[in-house]
Design a protein around this motif. Structure first.
Motif, PDB file in Angstrom:
ATOM      1  N   LEU A 137       0.807  -1.213   0.000  1.00 12.66           N
ATOM      2  CA  LEU A 137       0.000   0.000   0.000  1.00 12.66           C
ATOM      3  C   LEU A 137       0.845   1.270   0.000  1.00 12.66           C
ATOM      4  N   GLY A 138       2.108   1.139   0.338  1.00 16.74           N
ATOM      5  CA  GLY A 138       2.972   2.309   0.291  1.00 16.74           C
ATOM      6  C   GLY A 138       3.291   2.752  -1.115  1.00 16.74           C
ATOM      7  N   SER A 139       3.390   1.806  -2.050  1.00 14.59           N
ATOM      8  CA  SER A 139       3.798   2.141  -3.414  1.00 14.59           C
ATOM      9  C   SER A 139       2.762   1.778  -4.470  1.00 14.59           C
ATOM     10  N   ASP A 140       1.802   0.934  -4.118  1.00 15.90           N
ATOM     11  CA  ASP A 140       0.880   0.417  -5.140  1.00 15.90           C
ATOM     12  C   ASP A 140      -0.579   0.520  -4.696  1.00 15.90           C
ATOM     13  N   TYR A 141      -0.891   1.553  -3.921  1.00 11.88           N
ATOM     14  CA  TYR A 141      -2.246   1.634  -3.371  1.00 11.88           C
ATOM     15  C   TYR A 141      -3.298   1.885  -4.440  1.00 11.88           C
ATOM     16  N   LEU A 190      -7.225  -0.618   7.493  1.00 11.94           N
ATOM     17  CA  LEU A 190      -6.489  -0.372   6.252  1.00 11.94           C
ATOM     18  C   LEU A 190      -5.549   0.825   6.381  1.00 11.94           C
ATOM     19  N   LYS A 191      -5.929   1.788   7.186  1.00 12.43           N
ATOM     20  CA  LYS A 191      -5.097   2.972   7.377  1.00 12.43           C
ATOM     21  C   LYS A 191      -3.739   2.612   7.972  1.00 12.43           C
ATOM     22  N   HIS A 192      -3.657   1.477   8.672  1.00 17.72           N
ATOM     23  CA  HIS A 192      -2.417   1.079   9.354  1.00 17.72           C
ATOM     24  C   HIS A 192      -1.770  -0.163   8.718  1.00 17.72           C
ATOM     25  N   SER A 193      -2.267  -0.580   7.561  1.00 20.61           N
ATOM     26  CA  SER A 193      -1.744  -1.779   6.897  1.00 20.61           C
ATOM     27  C   SER A 193      -0.741  -1.406   5.810  1.00 20.61           C
ATOM     28  N   GLU A 194       0.169  -2.327   5.534  1.00 21.14           N
ATOM     29  CA  GLU A 194       1.160  -2.104   4.479  1.00 21.14           C
ATOM     30  C   GLU A 194       1.096  -3.190   3.408  1.00 21.14           C
ATOM     31  N   GLN A 195       1.129  -4.449   3.837  1.00 19.13           N
ATOM     32  CA  GLN A 195       1.132  -5.568   2.910  1.00 19.13           C
ATOM     33  C   GLN A 195      -0.230  -6.271   2.932  1.00 19.13           C
ATOM     34  N   ALA A 233     -14.162   7.985   9.181  1.00 21.03           N
ATOM     35  CA  ALA A 233     -13.227   6.920   8.811  1.00 21.03           C
ATOM     36  C   ALA A 233     -12.936   6.943   7.313  1.00 21.03           C
ATOM     37  N   TRP A 234     -13.977   7.186   6.519  1.00 20.14           N
ATOM     38  CA  TRP A 234     -13.794   7.268   5.071  1.00 20.14           C
ATOM     39  C   TRP A 234     -12.855   8.423   4.699  1.00 20.14           C
ATOM     40  N   THR A 235     -13.127   9.601   5.231  1.00 24.51           N
ATOM     41  CA  THR A 235     -12.323  10.768   4.856  1.00 24.51           C
ATOM     42  C   THR A 235     -10.870  10.613   5.314  1.00 24.51           C
ATOM     43  N   ALA A 236     -10.649   9.955   6.456  1.00 26.29           N
ATOM     44  CA  ALA A 236      -9.280   9.735   6.924  1.00 26.29           C
ATOM     45  C   ALA A 236      -8.514   8.836   5.958  1.00 26.29           C
ATOM     46  N   LYS A 240      -5.262   9.749   3.250  1.00 27.49           N
ATOM     47  CA  LYS A 240      -3.986   9.024   3.194  1.00 27.49           C
ATOM     48  C   LYS A 240      -3.712   8.487   1.797  1.00 27.49           C
ATOM     49  N   TYR A 241      -4.773   8.091   1.080  1.00 30.41           N
ATOM     50  CA  TYR A 241      -4.605   7.500  -0.254  1.00 30.41           C
ATOM     51  C   TYR A 241      -5.419   8.286  -1.275  1.00 30.41           C
ATOM     52  N   PRO A 242      -4.954   9.502  -1.622  1.00 34.63           N
ATOM     53  CA  PRO A 242      -5.680  10.310  -2.613  1.00 34.63           C
ATOM     54  C   PRO A 242      -5.515   9.754  -4.021  1.00 34.63           C
ATOM     55  N   ASP A 243      -6.283  10.289  -4.934  1.00 37.01           N
ATOM     56  CA  ASP A 243      -6.178   9.895  -6.348  1.00 37.01           C
ATOM     57  C   ASP A 243      -6.330   8.393  -6.532  1.00 37.01           C
TER      58      ASP A 243
END
Length: 334
Positions: A137-141, A190-195, A233-236, A240-243
């Motif tokens: 999620l850091g590079s491929d969200y 999901l806000k705190h997940s990476e893999q 929760a949605w807006t947060a 974090k993951y715009p676009d």
């Protein structure tokens, strides 16, 4: 170890089916926390008799009434590295945990998402991610959210969560949310997940139980609070993951949630005196009319009915549509 959390309330008609399906797992390293949520039938002694002699199962009583409190108790008492949730009226196949465990890559994955079969009285709907794979999620969200519709796959069923993330980020099921508490938990997680791993494997059977949902109808102020908590929760997550596809999913959520509250308003036995619901309709129907998708003849007609306060026609249209599509279907959520 994987901890399965199974809350139950007056579940005697289907509790044995659920417990037995879990007991047959091909995967061996698991525990089950059965949590009685103030049942008034014979669910507790029934569960006690079914699990006798099986040390993998633990039977607890919930001290704060409600599904969210029961699940939170299960999280607190669990000992597994991963946690999954099973509803007492559902069942899983023998490979449910094994397939989930395989996708953790030896404990290097934060969230595993599988498909599930949503079983209705007259049809079964298969809900799966549109694409399989492992996502960072850091590079491929953007790719991830294009493959995983959070609005439509918001249940915590058929998912595996890392307990350390839940506890460190202080994530819990909110007792103040009556509708979509699963989705709120997933959005926060999901806000705190990476893999994350998405898979179209399907080992979970989610049974539509109308009786368990009927208590949610007609609680105007509670539904308003639920809605606003979910909005936050949605807006947060969107921040974090715009676009990404999240804004599109949020619009879908907005329309779907208001749709359900409208149905509650229409079926409330004292609709004219239901001030909380009435105010909710006035506050949020404009946004529903502006943003609800897809734009079909059916939704145009619903908008027309709502705009003119033709609630009787609105209710008739909804019931007609549900009867019309009463057949077995299979679709991919994208």
């Amino acid at each position: 170890m994987i901890s399965l959390i199974v809350p139950f309330y007056n579940a005697s008609p289907y509790l044995e089916r659920c417990i037995m399906s879990i007991s047959r797992q091909s995967y061996r390293d698991f525990e089950v926390l059965l949590i009685d949520d103030f049942s008034t039938d014979d669910s507790f002694p029934l569960a006690e008799s079914i699990i006798i002699g099986d040390p993998r199962f633990h039977l607890l009583r919930n001290h704060l009434k409600g599904l969210s409190h029961a699940r939170n108790l299960g999280i607190k008492e669990s000992k597994g590295e991963y946690i999954c949730f099973v509803d007492a009226d559902d069942e899983v196949t023998a490979d449910y945990l094994s397939d989930m465990a395989d996708d953790t890559d030896g404990g290097n994955v934060d969230l595993v998402v599988h498909g599930l079969s949503h079983v209705f009285p007259n049809r079964t709907v298969l809900i799966v991610p549109s694409e399989e794979g492992r996502f960072d999620l850091g590079s491929d969200y953007q790719h991830f959210f294009a493959s995983f519709n959070v609005a439509q796959c918001g249940s915590v069923s058929a998912k595996l969560f890392r307990k350390s993330i839940i506890t460190q980020a202080n994530i819990c099921f909110s007792p103040y949310i009556l509708l979509s508490e699963d989705q709120h938990f997933l959005l926060c997680y999901l806000k705190h997940s990476e893999q994350v791993v998405l898979s179209q494997k399907n080992n979970y059977y989610y049974y539509a139980n109308q009786a368990s949902r009927s208590t949610y109808l007609g609680k105007g102020e509670a539904e308003r609070e639920s809605f606003e908590t979910l909005q936050h929760a949605w807006t947060a997550l969107i921040s974090k993951y715009p676009d990404s596809h999240l804004q599109e999913y949020y619009s879908s959520f907005l329309g779907g949630y208001v749709h359900r509250v409208l149905f509650a308003f229409l079926t409330h036995p004292d609709r004219k005196d239901s001030r909380g619901l009435n105010q909710f309709v006035k506050d949020y129907v404009p946004g529903y009319l502006a943003g609800y998708n897809p734009e079909t003849h059916y939704t145009r007609f619903l908008k027309f009915c709502i705009a003119l306060h033709l609630f009787g026609l609105f209710q008739l249209a909804m019931h007609t549509a549900h009867r019309r599509y009463g057949l077995s279907v299979k679709y991919v959520v994208s």
